[in-house]
Design a protein around this motif. Sequence first.
Motif, mmCIF file in Angstrom:
data_model
loop_
_atom_site.group_PDB
_atom_site.id
_atom_site.type_symbol
_atom_site.label_atom_id
_atom_site.label_comp_id
_atom_site.label_asym_id
_atom_site.label_seq_id
_atom_site.Cartn_x
_atom_site.Cartn_y
_atom_site.Cartn_z
ATOM 1 N N VAL A 175 71.908 8.472 48.484
ATOM 2 C CA VAL A 175 70.787 7.621 48.865
ATOM 3 C C VAL A 175 70.668 7.538 50.385
ATOM 4 O O VAL A 175 69.573 7.653 50.956
ATOM 5 C CB VAL A 175 70.944 6.219 48.252
ATOM 6 N N LEU A 176 71.792 7.336 51.064
ATOM 7 C CA LEU A 176 71.776 7.175 52.515
ATOM 8 C C LEU A 176 71.384 8.453 53.246
ATOM 9 O O LEU A 176 70.717 8.408 54.287
ATOM 10 C CB LEU A 176 73.144 6.697 53.004
ATOM 11 N N THR A 177 71.806 9.595 52.726
ATOM 12 C CA THR A 177 71.595 10.855 53.441
ATOM 13 C C THR A 177 70.303 11.571 53.077
ATOM 14 O O THR A 177 69.792 12.365 53.874
ATOM 15 C CB THR A 177 72.774 11.820 53.195
ATOM 16 N N LEU A 178 69.738 11.295 51.905
ATOM 17 C CA LEU A 178 68.603 12.093 51.438
ATOM 18 C C LEU A 178 67.290 11.319 51.322
ATOM 19 O O LEU A 178 66.213 11.910 51.447
ATOM 20 C CB LEU A 178 68.936 12.728 50.083
ATOM 21 N N LEU A 179 67.353 10.038 51.067
ATOM 22 C CA LEU A 179 66.114 9.275 50.838
ATOM 23 C C LEU A 179 65.651 8.569 52.104
ATOM 24 O O LEU A 179 66.452 8.235 52.983
ATOM 25 C CB LEU A 179 66.333 8.240 49.723
ATOM 26 N N THR A 180 64.369 8.330 52.178
ATOM 27 C CA THR A 180 63.786 7.614 53.317
ATOM 28 C C THR A 180 62.731 6.633 52.814
ATOM 29 O O THR A 180 62.261 6.719 51.675
ATOM 30 C CB THR A 180 63.114 8.589 54.306
ATOM 31 N N GLY A 181 62.347 5.695 53.704
ATOM 32 C CA GLY A 181 61.248 4.779 53.421
ATOM 33 C C GLY A 181 61.486 3.901 52.210
ATOM 34 O O GLY A 181 62.596 3.427 51.951
ATOM 35 N N ARG A 182 60.433 3.708 51.445
ATOM 36 C CA ARG A 182 60.512 2.822 50.293
ATOM 37 C C ARG A 182 61.457 3.330 49.216
ATOM 38 O O ARG A 182 62.026 2.543 48.448
ATOM 39 C CB ARG A 182 59.113 2.624 49.690
ATOM 40 N N HIS A 183 61.626 4.632 49.135
ATOM 41 C CA HIS A 183 62.536 5.198 48.136
ATOM 42 C C HIS A 183 63.957 4.671 48.316
ATOM 43 O O HIS A 183 64.687 4.497 47.339
ATOM 44 C CB HIS A 183 62.523 6.732 48.207
#
Length: 289
Positions: A175-183
């Motif tokens: 989650v920390l390394t791949l997702l951004t914004g609202r995701h």
Amino acid sequence: MEEKIRYVGIDLGKRTYQCAILDEKAKNQQFNGKADGIGLERLAKRLGNDDLVGLEAGNNAFNIARYLTDRVGCHVVVLNPGKLAMIYQSLKKTDREDAVQIARLLQRNPVEELPTVPLPTKKEEEERSVVAELATYKADRTRYINRLHSVFLDSGITTITKADLKTASNREKNVLTLLTGRHVREARRLIEMVAYCEAIIEDLEQETKQFLESEKNTGILMSVPGVGPATALAFIAYVGDGSRFANADQVANYAGLTPRVDSSGETHRMGPISKRGCAYLRRVIVQAA
């Protein structure tokens, strides 16, 4: 003096009951009430210890059956709703009619020929409660992980599989390394829900082991390849020592693991398993297999 037996059919709802009483002259008395302490006390006062009482397995049925047995001393049978074809094929489907149909079923058939469900002990009910709760939270955990995986897909990341999200450390890292914004915010909420389910599952697994420690057949069950604590407790809770079953085929039928049969003339086809029976027991057996 010859005892006068009355036949009592009770149709249970979530909070109410409908009762029908047939005497030897086929006179029909009907009344209803709330399935709470006051309502059940009123029901008990209208019954006698010579009455034969039948009610469908379902909401609170075992507790009410045990209450009437202890409070009134009457003979209470809990009926398998899946085998009461006379009720479910009736064109007139109301609570009043269902109660009368149950009473007539008792009047027309010997008790040993009725599709009864054995009344579990208090310990068996507690074990079944643990089995059901554990299955619920495991299903919830799987659902949240599946939803978390879909968040990665929605953000265009297809390299992450559900297996990559099984552990807490992997979930946090991805989650920390791949997702951004609202995701990220949605994923964090899902991670919290998964962690909540896992904490409860851990508690329930400890409770499962405590129940198994007091069961004499635990060692035999756990010696079967693929059988763990959850499967062993489910078998003990629903099958017990097996004394109420004549053979293994009856146990398989009880769990809904017997094949469907389609017969017409000289043609006999064996289909998939019937899935009619104890869903919690069938689920863990399939997983173990």
